[in-house]
Design an enzyme around this catalytic site. Structure first.
Site, mmCIF file in Angstrom:
data_model
loop_
_atom_site.group_PDB
_atom_site.id
_atom_site.type_symbol
_atom_site.label_atom_id
_atom_site.label_comp_id
_atom_site.label_asym_id
_atom_site.label_seq_id
_atom_site.Cartn_x
_atom_site.Cartn_y
_atom_site.Cartn_z
ATOM 1 N N SER A 42 0.838 -1.200 0.000
ATOM 2 C CA SER A 42 0.000 0.000 0.000
ATOM 3 C C SER A 42 0.873 1.251 0.000
ATOM 4 O O SER A 42 1.969 1.258 0.575
ATOM 5 C CB SER A 42 -0.863 -0.021 1.265
ATOM 6 O OG SER A 42 -1.477 1.212 1.485
ATOM 7 N N TYR A 75 -2.039 -1.152 11.078
ATOM 8 C CA TYR A 75 -2.303 -1.640 9.714
ATOM 9 C C TYR A 75 -1.124 -1.307 8.791
ATOM 10 O O TYR A 75 -0.590 -2.169 8.094
ATOM 11 C CB TYR A 75 -3.606 -1.036 9.149
ATOM 12 C CG TYR A 75 -3.729 -1.279 7.655
ATOM 13 C CD1 TYR A 75 -4.074 -2.540 7.171
ATOM 14 C CD2 TYR A 75 -3.448 -0.266 6.721
ATOM 15 C CE1 TYR A 75 -4.140 -2.785 5.804
ATOM 16 C CE2 TYR A 75 -3.516 -0.505 5.355
ATOM 17 C CZ TYR A 75 -3.864 -1.766 4.903
ATOM 18 O OH TYR A 75 -3.921 -2.005 3.539
ATOM 19 N N LYS A 125 1.952 -3.748 6.663
ATOM 20 C CA LYS A 125 2.374 -3.726 5.249
ATOM 21 C C LYS A 125 3.899 -3.581 5.160
ATOM 22 O O LYS A 125 4.544 -4.218 4.327
ATOM 23 C CB LYS A 125 1.664 -2.601 4.491
ATOM 24 C CG LYS A 125 0.172 -2.843 4.310
ATOM 25 C CD LYS A 125 -0.119 -4.115 3.522
ATOM 26 C CE LYS A 125 -1.586 -4.497 3.528
ATOM 27 N NZ LYS A 125 -1.886 -5.815 2.957
ATOM 28 N N ASN A 132 -4.976 4.540 -4.289
ATOM 29 C CA ASN A 132 -6.345 4.416 -3.737
ATOM 30 C C ASN A 132 -7.273 3.705 -4.719
ATOM 31 O O ASN A 132 -7.794 4.337 -5.640
ATOM 32 C CB ASN A 132 -6.892 5.805 -3.387
ATOM 33 C CG ASN A 132 -6.270 6.348 -2.124
ATOM 34 O OD1 ASN A 132 -5.046 6.508 -2.039
ATOM 35 N ND2 ASN A 132 -7.077 6.613 -1.119
ATOM 36 N N LEU A 159 -13.608 7.210 0.830
ATOM 37 C CA LEU A 159 -14.357 8.308 0.204
ATOM 38 C C LEU A 159 -15.401 7.824 -0.811
ATOM 39 O O LEU A 159 -16.573 8.189 -0.704
ATOM 40 C CB LEU A 159 -13.361 9.269 -0.465
ATOM 41 C CG LEU A 159 -14.012 10.433 -1.221
ATOM 42 C CD1 LEU A 159 -14.776 11.349 -0.270
ATOM 43 C CD2 LEU A 159 -12.948 11.226 -1.983
#
Ligand code: NAD
Ligand code: WQD
Length: 348
Positions: A129, A154, A158, A184, A205
């Site tokens: 990520s 979190y 990663k 994203n 979002l």
């Protein structure tokens, strides 16, 4: 299309990005077996995948934290060519409240999987990520941009996952690894048969936008418009989930064709373009003709102000570039929201 490119094990394959990747793998001629414990997805997605591709992937309900079961499963598929490892928990806020869940589910599961495939010639793709970069000092971020200390358990899982994979690939010559650092992911398959299925109130979002537009949520709050950006709202590199899915196929092919420059590689997977929250809202309203009920609220704690990817390494090395734009992302997300409104899924 011939179905002989190899068997790929997809962990988390009924999840959002996993399901789209299974479709792209099948459509590129791969056979797929999905492992998922359905912690954050529903088995109905297997039917949806079959409806798109005309092929039913194997599905095995299994929790990757169960080490013995994972080893047994891997041994029952002796001809696995590659593993794409999506299975993980992904909520930043949940990870702050329950870090052990995240270290257990995201780190122990990965270690169990690596134990099970040890000694086998496996091509491994890891879901990393852009969160590993934190708030970058320079934009766009390249793969060489130094990682910042993680700001959540979190994010830490990663970074730890990447480190575990690098060490393991360097120690065991049979293993090759590509870590894809997603920016994203948004949008849905053009068929509108698969897409993101957030449990409860969405934190991200775009699902919040579509759920507000359809009337499931009363109002969208924009988390701050006083940031040092052109319109004051935060900037992200939104990437269509179908483009992202295709990057996984490209990664498997790079490893199959022995094109890697090292046994462990990382790639940024984004469009290379940043959009603000207000730009996303305006584009959504323009494309759908739906007026979104939103207001400007306070900043969300821990938010990155602005980040977007340098994608030249993916373009040159992986031979992958995003094809779809923000309008495609938002129109497909909207089509999917309307579809699930008429065809509710179990984990709604
Ligand atoms: P998702 O929750 O939709 O999919 C993850 C899947 O893994 C789910 O189907 C869940 O049931 C399964 N799973 C979780 N723990 C498991 C376990 N112990 N055993 C077996 N299955 C298990 O999430 P997603 O958005 O598709 O994300 C996929 C991966 O990409 C994750 O690793 C996530 O951290 C990473 N990622 C996601 C984003 C994003 O914004 N969606 C961004 C960057 C990276
Ligand atoms: C995008 C923008 C919000 C909701 C998270 C994880 C990250 C990665 C992707 C996995 C931000 C704003 C949002 C709302 C808003 N996941 N927003 N109102 O924050 O980039 O990243 O998902 O690795 O680790 O942290 O994505 O979709 O939550 O937010 O104004 O109701 O939208 O402030 O600027 P984010 P997001």
């Amino acid at each position: 299309m011939s179905n002989n490119k190899g068997l790929i094990l997809v962990t988390g394959g009924t999840g959002y990005i996993g399901a789209h990747t299974v479709v792209e793998l099948q459509q590129s001629g791969y056979q797929v077996v999905i492992i998922d414990n359905l912690l954050n997805s529903t088995v109905q997605i297997v039917d949806q995948i079959a409806a798109i591709t005309g092929q039913r992937p194997d599905f095995i309900k299994l929790d990757l934290r169960e080490k013995q079961q994972v080893a047994k499963l891997i041994n029952s598929y002796p001809n696995i060519e590659g593993v794409i490892h999506f299975a993980a928990s992904k909520s930043v806020s949940e990870s702050v409240g329950d870090p052990l869940l995240y270290y257990d589910n995201n780190v122990c599961s990965l270690v169990n999987l690596l134990h099970a495939i040890k000694g086998k010639p496996i091509k491994f793709v890891f879901s990393s990520s852009c969160t590993v970069y934190g708030e970058p000092d320079q934009l766009p971020v390249t793969e060489a941009t130094p990682l910042k200390a993680a700001t959540s358990p979190y994010g830490n899982t990663k970074q730890i996952g990447e480190a575990i994979l690098k060490d393991t690939a360097q120690a065991h010559s049979q293993l090759k690894v590509i870590a894809l650092r997603y920016f994203n992911p948004v949008g849905a398959h053009p068929s509108a048969l698969i897409g993101e299925l957030p449990k409860g109130v969405p934190q991200n979002l775009v699902p919040f936008v579509t759920q507000t537009a359809i009337g499931k949520r009363p109002q969208l709050i924009v988390y701050g418009n006083d940031y040092p950006t052109p319109d004051g709202s935060c900037i992200r590199d939104y990437i269509h989930v179908v483009d992202l899915a295709k990057a996984h196929v490209a990664a498997i092919q790079r490893m199959q064709h022995n094109e890697m420059l090292d046994v462990y590689e990382t790639f940024n997977i984004g469009t290379g373009k940043g959009n603000s929250v207000l730009e996303v809202i305006n584009a959504f309203e323009r494309i759908t003709n739906v007026k979104l009920n939103y207001r400007i609220g306070p900043r969300r704690e821990g938010d990155i102000i602005k980040i977007w990817a340098d994608v030249s390494k993916a373009t040159q090395e992986l031979k992958w570039t995003a094809q779809l734009n923000l309008d495609d992302m938002l129109s497909s997300a909207w089509a999917w929201e309307k579809y699930i409104n008429n065809n509710p899924f179990k984990n709604d």
